[in-house]
Structures are given as structure tokens and as C-alpha cells.
Design a protein around this motif. Structure first.
Motif, short mmCIF file in Angstrom:
data_model
loop_
_atom_site.label_atom_id
_atom_site.label_comp_id
_atom_site.label_asym_id
_atom_site.label_seq_id
_atom_site.Cartn_x
_atom_site.Cartn_y
_atom_site.Cartn_z
N GLU A 30 -6.25 -0.17 4.27
CA GLU A 30 -7.17 -0.99 5.04
C GLU A 30 -6.87 -2.48 4.92
N LEU A 31 -5.94 -2.86 4.04
CA LEU A 31 -5.53 -4.26 3.96
C LEU A 31 -4.66 -4.68 5.15
N ARG A 32 -4.14 -3.73 5.89
CA ARG A 32 -3.27 -4.07 7.02
C ARG A 32 -4.02 -4.99 8.00
N GLY A 33 -3.38 -6.13 8.28
CA GLY A 33 -3.95 -7.09 9.22
C GLY A 33 -5.00 -8.00 8.63
N ARG A 34 -5.40 -7.79 7.36
CA ARG A 34 -6.42 -8.62 6.75
C ARG A 34 -5.79 -9.84 6.08
N ARG A 35 -6.54 -10.91 6.01
CA ARG A 35 -6.10 -12.13 5.35
C ARG A 35 -6.56 -12.08 3.89
N VAL A 36 -5.69 -12.50 2.96
CA VAL A 36 -6.02 -12.43 1.54
C VAL A 36 -5.54 -13.68 0.82
N LEU A 37 -6.25 -14.01 -0.25
CA LEU A 37 -5.80 -14.96 -1.27
C LEU A 37 -5.56 -14.15 -2.53
N LEU A 38 -4.48 -14.44 -3.24
CA LEU A 38 -4.13 -13.68 -4.43
C LEU A 38 -4.37 -14.51 -5.69
N LEU A 39 -4.85 -13.85 -6.72
CA LEU A 39 -5.05 -14.46 -8.04
C LEU A 39 -4.62 -13.45 -9.08
N ALA A 40 -3.70 -13.85 -9.97
CA ALA A 40 -3.20 -12.90 -10.97
C ALA A 40 -2.68 -13.64 -12.20
N GLY A 41 -2.85 -12.99 -13.35
CA GLY A 41 -2.26 -13.46 -14.60
C GLY A 41 -1.51 -12.30 -15.24
N ILE A 42 -0.37 -11.96 -14.65
CA ILE A 42 0.45 -10.83 -15.11
C ILE A 42 1.89 -11.29 -15.27
N ALA A 43 2.71 -10.45 -15.85
CA ALA A 43 4.08 -10.85 -16.18
C ALA A 43 4.95 -11.04 -14.93
N ARG A 44 4.76 -10.20 -13.93
CA ARG A 44 5.61 -10.28 -12.74
C ARG A 44 4.72 -10.35 -11.48
N PRO A 45 4.07 -11.48 -11.25
CA PRO A 45 3.13 -11.56 -10.12
C PRO A 45 3.78 -11.40 -8.76
N GLU A 46 5.10 -11.68 -8.67
CA GLU A 46 5.76 -11.54 -7.38
C GLU A 46 5.74 -10.10 -6.90
N ARG A 47 5.66 -9.15 -7.84
CA ARG A 47 5.57 -7.74 -7.45
C ARG A 47 4.21 -7.45 -6.82
N PHE A 48 3.18 -8.08 -7.35
CA PHE A 48 1.84 -7.92 -6.78
C PHE A 48 1.84 -8.41 -5.33
N ARG A 49 2.42 -9.58 -5.11
CA ARG A 49 2.48 -10.13 -3.76
C ARG A 49 3.29 -9.21 -2.83
N ALA A 50 4.41 -8.71 -3.33
CA ALA A 50 5.24 -7.84 -2.51
C ALA A 50 4.48 -6.58 -2.11
N SER A 51 3.69 -6.03 -3.02
CA SER A 51 2.91 -4.82 -2.71
C SER A 51 1.87 -5.11 -1.63
N VAL A 52 1.21 -6.26 -1.74
CA VAL A 52 0.18 -6.63 -0.76
C VAL A 52 0.81 -6.85 0.61
N GLU A 53 1.94 -7.56 0.65
CA GLU A 53 2.60 -7.82 1.92
C GLU A 53 3.13 -6.53 2.55
N ALA A 54 3.60 -5.61 1.70
CA ALA A 54 4.10 -4.34 2.22
C ALA A 54 2.99 -3.53 2.90
N LEU A 55 1.73 -3.78 2.50
CA LEU A 55 0.61 -3.10 3.13
C LEU A 55 0.25 -3.72 4.48
N GLY A 56 0.87 -4.85 4.80
CA GLY A 56 0.60 -5.49 6.09
C GLY A 56 -0.45 -6.56 6.05
#
Length: 326
Positions: free
Chosen positions: A226-252
Motif C-alpha cells: 500500500e506504500l505504492r504511490g504514497r509520499r514518505v519521509l524516512l527516519l532511521a538509526g540503523i547500520a545500513r539505512p540506504e537499504r531501508f530507503r531502497a526497500s521503500v523505493e522498491a515498493l513504489g
């Protein structure tokens, strides 16, 4: 996902670090250093690299799988980054959120903590989180997570990301390549790495895939799609945050911005409120990782959601086969 670049000018320090690691491991290999035992089998989940290899998702998967097999499971960890007065750090609280009745102990002295865990609960197996280098506690099997993008880690710390050299994988009972894709070229590269450093050892490949979108405050989880087409702001404190962003973008989803904190860092309340207001003003969702939401430990507060991820294997291993018979 691109590998992290090593720092060549720090290699002399890495050589010194490697000598210290070799001497320490030799002490355990030759039986010169004392090793404590628990009254139940211990499965260790660890890695070679510092951070970002999905140990906690693997621990969560193991808890669910071993419970499905009818085993009583407890988790033992050091508790790195635990806040004063807390029993559990963010990773422990993430596990507690998924498994509210899961016995857990966090103690830098894993032998003492493990004995306390076993004394307080009837257990069939203990999962030792981040235990590959903690050789002072006996384990019956070592599961080692390796970043599929760069299992060699660019060399030893501090020039690269490895806590000990790949030759230490000879101690492993199962190699778990995380963040793996599905192409044959990567599969061949990982097989060659495994055969070079741990010939004959079992290995498997897996990746984190989005599972659900969970709103703060206890609302019902929704499909991650359901994230497809939705606008998001990301906030994270993890070792590899770029993976989090990649997962979100892959969902559309459309990522309007991202704020990264250090791994295990506390999220300031004013920052959370600021980003939540910004997201609301831009018609977006403030999105966190599950670990960051666990760190907040808030049932309400500023509007936000977190993305729950699940570990998906090409071929699931059977952890029960790693336990001693009888």
C-alpha cells in the motif's frame, strides 16, 4: 547494494588488530582460555563484519521456526546500546514486540547472563545474539551472517569492516548470505567465496522483504504494497539505512527526504515531532524501521508508521539439524 569502501591508509592498524585477533583465537583453539557452558544447547547468530548483516531478523526467524518445531527458546545478548535502567536494547525490544513472552537476558558477561536465563526459565535452546566472536561461551552451532554484496568486508577493522578474517569461517556451521539477489552470477560468486574460506560448510541465501506497514498507536497493520504511490519521509538509526530507503523505493513510494542517525542512537522527541509535522504538511507519512520504533517504546505520540520486514530464504535451512541429538 554497493559494498562499503575500505580505507587503505588504515591498513597498518588493521594488521595490528589482526595480530590481536589471531592471538586471542589461538588461545581458544588450543584450550588455553576457559569456556563456560549452559545446561541447554546454544545456537549462536553472529557475523564477521561490524553491523548491517541482518542478525536480528535472523534471530527473529529462528525464534519463530524453533517454536514451530515445539522448542522452548530463550535469547541471550550483550545488550549493546542499551539505555540506562532498561532491561533490553532496541533489538531486544523489537523481539519482545513480536514475541511478548520470549525469555531474554542481556548481559556483557554472556556466561553469567546465560546461566541466569536458564535458571529463570525452562528452555530447550538458547539463541546467542551476536556471538561469533564471544568464544568464552560454548555454543553447539555457529550461524554466521555475511553481506552478500561484500562478504569479504574490505578487510579487517579499522581499514575494512571485518571483526576477524574470513579464515575464521572454518568455525561456522552455517553461512547465511543476507541481502542476496536472485541472479546466477551472484550465486556463483558467493559459492566461490564459501568454498574458499569454509569448504563443505552448509550455506543459504536470503533477503529482507517488506511485509507490513504498521501505524503507531496500535492500529491494524496494512500490506506493505500500500506504500505504492504514497509520499514518505524516512527516519532511521540503523547500520545500513540506504537499504531501508531502497526497500521503500522498491515498493513504489516517493521519498521526499530522509534523516539518518547513528546506529542504536536515541531518537530525540523534538526531532520526531518536527518530522511528523513536516510529513503531515506535505501529505506524507513519516516512516521508521521496526527497530527504531522499538527504540521509541511509545504507543502514541507524533503520527508515524514503521515498515515491518521479514527474512525470505531461497531455500530455508533447518535449524533443528544443528542441535545436538539426544
Amino acid at each position: 547494494m554497493a559494498a562499503r569502501a575500505p580505507i587503505p591508509w588504515l591498513r597498518p592498524l588493521a594488521w595490528m588488530y589482526g595480530l590481536g585477533v589471531a592471538l586471542r583465537n589461538a588461545g581458544f583453539d588450543r584450550g588455553l582460555r576457559e569456556v563456560g557452558r549452559l545446561p541447554v544447547p546454544v545456537l549462536s547468530v553472529g557475523n564477521l563484519a561490524a553491523g548491517g548483516t541482518n542478525k536480528t531478523p535472523l534471530v527473529a526467524w529462528l525464534v519463530a521456526r524453533l517454536r514451530r518445531d515445539g522448542l522452548r527458546v530463550g535469547v541471550l545478548a550483550r545488550g549493546y546500546g542499551r539505555e540506562p535502567g532498561r532491561e533490553l536494547n532496541d533489538e531486544g525490544r523489537l523481539l519482545a514486540g513480536r514475541f511478548p513472552d520470549l525469555p531474554q537476558v542481556q548481559d556483557p558477561d554472556r556466561v553469567a547472563g546465560g546461566l541466569r536465563l536458564c535458571a529463570g526459565h525452562e528452555l530447550d535452546v538458547v539463541l546467542l545474539d551476536d556471538g561469533f566472536q564471544h568464544r568464552r561461551l560454548h555454543r553447539d552451532a555457529d550461524l554466521v551472517c555475511l553481506d552478500a554484496a561484500d562478504p569479504g568486508g574490505g578487510g579487517l577493522l579499522p581499514a575494512g569492516w571485518l571483526r576477524e578474517p574470513p579464515s575464521s569461517l572454518r568455525r561456522a556451521d552455517l553461512l547465511v548470505f543476507t541481502g542476496a539477489g536472485r541472479d546466477d552470477g551472484e550465486r556463483a560468486r558467493l559459492e566461490a567465496f564459501a568454498e574458499r574460506w569454509a569448504p563443505g560448510r552448509p550455506r543459504c541465501r536470503c533477503r529482507l522483504e517488506p511485509d507490513a506497514l504498521v501505524p503507531a498507536g496500535g492500529g491494524p497493520a496494512r500490506p506493505a504494497a500500500e506504500l505504492r504511490g504514497r509520499r514518505v519521509l524516512l527516519l532511521a538509526g540503523i547500520a545500513r539505512p540506504e537499504r531501508f530507503r531502497a526497500s521503500v523505493e522498491a515498493l513504489g513510494a516517493e521519498v521526499l527526504g530522509a534523516r539518518w542517525l547513528d546506529d542504536h542512537a536515541a531518537i530525540p522527541g523534538d526531532l520526531l515531532a518536527e518530522l511528523s509535522r513536516r510529513a503531515e504538511g506535505e501529505g506524507a507519512t513519516l516512516l521508521l524501521t521496526e527497530k527504531d520504533e522499538a527504540r521509541l517504546d511509545l504507543r502514541g505520540g507524533p503520527a508515524r508508521s514503521h515498515l515491518r520486514m521479514e527474512l525470505v530464504f531461497d531455500e530455508e535451512p533447518d535449524p533443528g539439524r544443528l542441535l545436538p541429538r539426544g
